[in-house]
Design a protein around this motif. Structure first.
Motif, PDB file in Angstrom:
ATOM      1  N   LEU A   1      -3.769 -32.137   0.715  1.00  0.00           N
ATOM      2  CA  LEU A   1      -2.770 -33.170   0.960  1.00  0.00           C
ATOM      3  C   LEU A   1      -1.529 -32.951   0.109  1.00  0.00           C
ATOM      4  CD1 LEU A   1      -5.064 -36.320   1.167  1.00  0.00           C
ATOM      5  CD2 LEU A   1      -3.812 -35.239   3.047  1.00  0.00           C
TER       6      LEU A   1
ATOM      7  N   ALA B   1       0.432 -30.553   1.929  1.00  0.00           N
ATOM      8  CA  ALA B   1       1.025 -31.214   3.094  1.00  0.00           C
ATOM      9  C   ALA B   1       2.230 -32.055   2.689  1.00  0.00           C
ATOM     10  CB  ALA B   1      -0.015 -32.088   3.790  1.00  0.00           C
TER      11      ALA B   1
ATOM     12  N   LEU C   1      -4.483 -31.774   9.387  1.00  0.00           N
ATOM     13  CA  LEU C   1      -3.384 -32.427   8.675  1.00  0.00           C
ATOM     14  C   LEU C   1      -2.164 -32.701   9.544  1.00  0.00           C
ATOM     15  CD1 LEU C   1      -3.555 -30.488   5.288  1.00  0.00           C
ATOM     16  CD2 LEU C   1      -4.354 -32.805   5.768  1.00  0.00           C
TER      17      LEU C   1
ATOM     18  N   VAL D   1      -7.342 -37.228  10.889  1.00  0.00           N
ATOM     19  CA  VAL D   1      -7.279 -35.939  10.199  1.00  0.00           C
ATOM     20  C   VAL D   1      -8.615 -35.222  10.283  1.00  0.00           C
ATOM     21  CG1 VAL D   1      -7.021 -34.852   7.930  1.00  0.00           C
ATOM     22  CG2 VAL D   1      -5.411 -36.610   8.648  1.00  0.00           C
TER      23      VAL D   1
END
Length: 224
Positions: free
Chosen positions: A71, A74, A196, A191
């Motif tokens: 994450l 991301a 993602l 997700v």
């Protein structure tokens, strides 16, 4: 789960460093785009539905158990402005310190070890909520609200606005916050199946541009 933990986490007095940041409001005031109550309301609404939605999605995904290191990458991909990345990691580092003292967990310790210079604040927020026993929707609310409460509070100082006007703006954004939080929590749940790319990636190019300009200003009240 304790909803009282959500109140602690969303409280502006939680020592996460947000008081030093305006969420892009200071450069908007400097440029004359935010100059009164009406323009502040539009600024907050725009920020909520772009960077606020992205932050809420990342936070909800972290609370849902998605790998925080993935994450964090991301978040980088969704934040092209180096100045904003630096601010997000600085805020994440401060929040992680407060979170580990408040809701100690092995997951928070592991993130601190993996990202000693700081992970992105929304990721830390989500993992903090997870450690506090909150749901992805809870932390999505916290992130969405934070995306507008910071600029509104900062502008009270920048323009000497009446605090009653600022809080009225936040109250009138309640339905928008509901929508953004629900949208972010739903994306976080997808997700697991879709990867993602299911997370929001809405952009606010003007916030990116003004963040870079703000970072070079010799005199400023807020760090971002």
């Amino acid at each position: 789960m304790s909803r009282a933990a959500l109140l602690v986490l969303a409280d502006g007095r939680f020592p996460a460093g947000g008081h030093a940041h305006s969420g892009g409001a200071e450069p908007a005031v400097t440029a004359g785009r935010v100059r009164d109550v009406a323009s502040l309301a539009e600024f907050c609404r725009g920020r909520l539905h772009t960077s606020g939605l992205v932050a809420a999605g990342l936070a909800a995904a972290a609370a849902a158990g998605i790998d925080p290191l993935l994450l964090d990458e991301a978040a980088d991909a969704r934040m092209p402005a180096p100045a904003l990345r630096q601010s997000a990691r600085r805020l994440g580092r401060q929040m992680l310190r407060a979170a580990r003292a408040t809701w100690p967990s092995a997951e928070l310790d592991a993130l601190a070890a993996a990202r000693p210079r700081g992970a992105h604040q929304p990721v830390v927020l989500g993992l903090t909520g997870r450690s506090a026993g909150l749901t992805p929707l809870d932390v999505a609310y916290a992130a969405a609200y934070e995306s507008v409460s910071g600029p509104a509070t900062a502008t009270v100082r920048l323009l000497r606005l009446d605090p009653f006007d600022a809080i009225t703006i936040l109250a009138r954004l309640a339905a928008d916050i509901d929508h953004v939080a629900a949208q972010a929590a739903d994306a976080a749940q997808r997700v697991h199946a879709d990867g993602l790319d299911a997370l929001p990636a809405d952009s606010a190019p003007l916030l990116d541009i003004t963040a870079e300009q703000h970072a070079t200003r010799p005199a400023r009240l807020f760090a971002s």
